[in-house]
Design an enzyme around this catalytic site. Structure first.
Site, PDB file in Angstrom:
ATOM      1  N   SER A 121       5.887  -5.153  -1.265  1.00  0.00           N
ATOM      2  CA  SER A 121       5.863  -3.738  -1.637  1.00  0.00           C
ATOM      3  C   SER A 121       6.184  -2.855  -0.431  1.00  0.00           C
ATOM      4  CB  SER A 121       4.502  -3.396  -2.257  1.00  0.00           C
ATOM      5  OG  SER A 121       4.500  -2.112  -2.817  1.00  0.00           O
ATOM      6  N   ALA A 122       5.204  -2.164   0.143  1.00  0.00           N
ATOM      7  CA  ALA A 122       5.472  -1.327   1.312  1.00  0.00           C
ATOM      8  C   ALA A 122       6.020  -2.153   2.471  1.00  0.00           C
ATOM      9  CB  ALA A 122       4.194  -0.604   1.748  1.00  0.00           C
ATOM     10  N   GLU A 124       8.693  -7.102 -10.870  1.00  0.00           N
ATOM     11  CA  GLU A 124       7.420  -7.719 -10.530  1.00  0.00           C
ATOM     12  C   GLU A 124       7.519  -9.245 -10.566  1.00  0.00           C
ATOM     13  OE1 GLU A 124       4.253  -5.096 -10.027  1.00  0.00           O
ATOM     14  OE2 GLU A 124       6.261  -5.198  -9.158  1.00  0.00           O
ATOM     15  N   HIS A 135       8.717  -3.190  -7.340  1.00  0.00           N
ATOM     16  CA  HIS A 135       8.064  -2.839  -8.617  1.00  0.00           C
ATOM     17  C   HIS A 135       9.052  -2.188  -9.585  1.00  0.00           C
ATOM     18  CE1 HIS A 135       4.320  -3.418  -6.332  1.00  0.00           C
ATOM     19  NE2 HIS A 135       4.707  -2.482  -5.501  1.00  0.00           N
ATOM     20  N   GLY A 168       0.862  -1.180   0.000  1.00  0.00           N
ATOM     21  CA  GLY A 168       0.000   0.000   0.000  1.00  0.00           C
ATOM     22  C   GLY A 168       0.890   1.219   0.000  1.00  0.00           C
TER      23      GLY A 168
END
Length: 228
Positions: free
Chosen positions: A116-117, A192, A153, A84
């Protein structure tokens, strides 16, 4: 022994959430405490990620439902930090004293995973996130579970593109140019579908990445041992 699973992304195109992640293998039947603070809808996020973990045969319980989330994290045998907005995630954990709680749990043997985060959070700082600073945390220091930065990413320059903005490679180069101790560390540009498995300091790459170091050419890396 520190055991980490750091994903670039939660969802691959056309596949269910976290279908590419080795959750069952990594968590090995442990109850996983979920950190949902990178998104505003904690309940909805916990439900979605809980379903993904259930498909992998893993138990997930969100700390946002606990009266004392920090205590729940400190006592955890495993943690998953969802993706997020990294700035929102960090500020929430700062306010909850969650960073110290997660560090303490990992020091006691808890397994840490994130995407991700959640991967940004495992680094020394969040300075290589791609996210917009929608909120202002009290500093950028993160968990420091690894000694390098990750750029999740990671995107390669598109040949022939007329886009005049900075490429991801240029932004990472700017990070490395700054004469600050926090900026002197390698940066793993994780594409990714890729992830890093860290076991007692040894790092294994699954997928592909580019590793950036100050003053040298970027290194292209594929599945196998990684030395950031």
């Amino acid at each position: 022994m520190t055991e980490l699973l750091l994903l670039s992304n939660s969802t691959n195109h056309g596949a269910p959430t976290l279908a590419h992640a080795p959750l069952a293998e990594f968590y090995e039947g442990r109850e996983v405490r979920f950190v949902p603070y990178a998104l505003a809808d904690h309940a909805g996020y916990a439900e979605a990620i809980g379903a993904a973990f259930a498909r992998a045969g893993a138990q997930l319980r969100s700390v946002h439902t606990e009266p004392d989330p920090a205590a729940a994290l400190r006592a955890a045998e495993a943690v998953w930090v969802g993706g997020g907005n990294t700035f929102r995630l960090l500020r929430a954990l700062q306010r909850l004293d969650g960073l110290a709680a997660i560090r303490a749990a990992v020091a006691d043997g808890a397994r840490y995973g994130g995407a991700s985060a959640g991967t940004n959070l495992a680094c020394p700082t969040i300075r290589t996130t791609n996210d917009m600073p929608i909120v202002e945390p009290a500093g950028f220091a993160a968990l420091g579970l690894v000694a390098f930065q990750v750029n999740p990413h990671y995107l390669d320059p598109v040949p022939g593109s007329v886009h005049m903005g900075e490429t991801r490679e240029e932004r990472i180069a700017e990070f490395l140019e700054e004469d600050e101790p926090e900026n002197a560390v390698p940066v793993v540009g994780l594409r990714e579908g890729g992830w890093l498995r860290v076991s007692d300091g040894a790092v294994t790459l699954h997928g592909s990445a580019r590793v950036f170091r100050r003053g040298v050419e970027a290194e292209e890396c594929r599945t196998g041992p990684l030395s950031p």
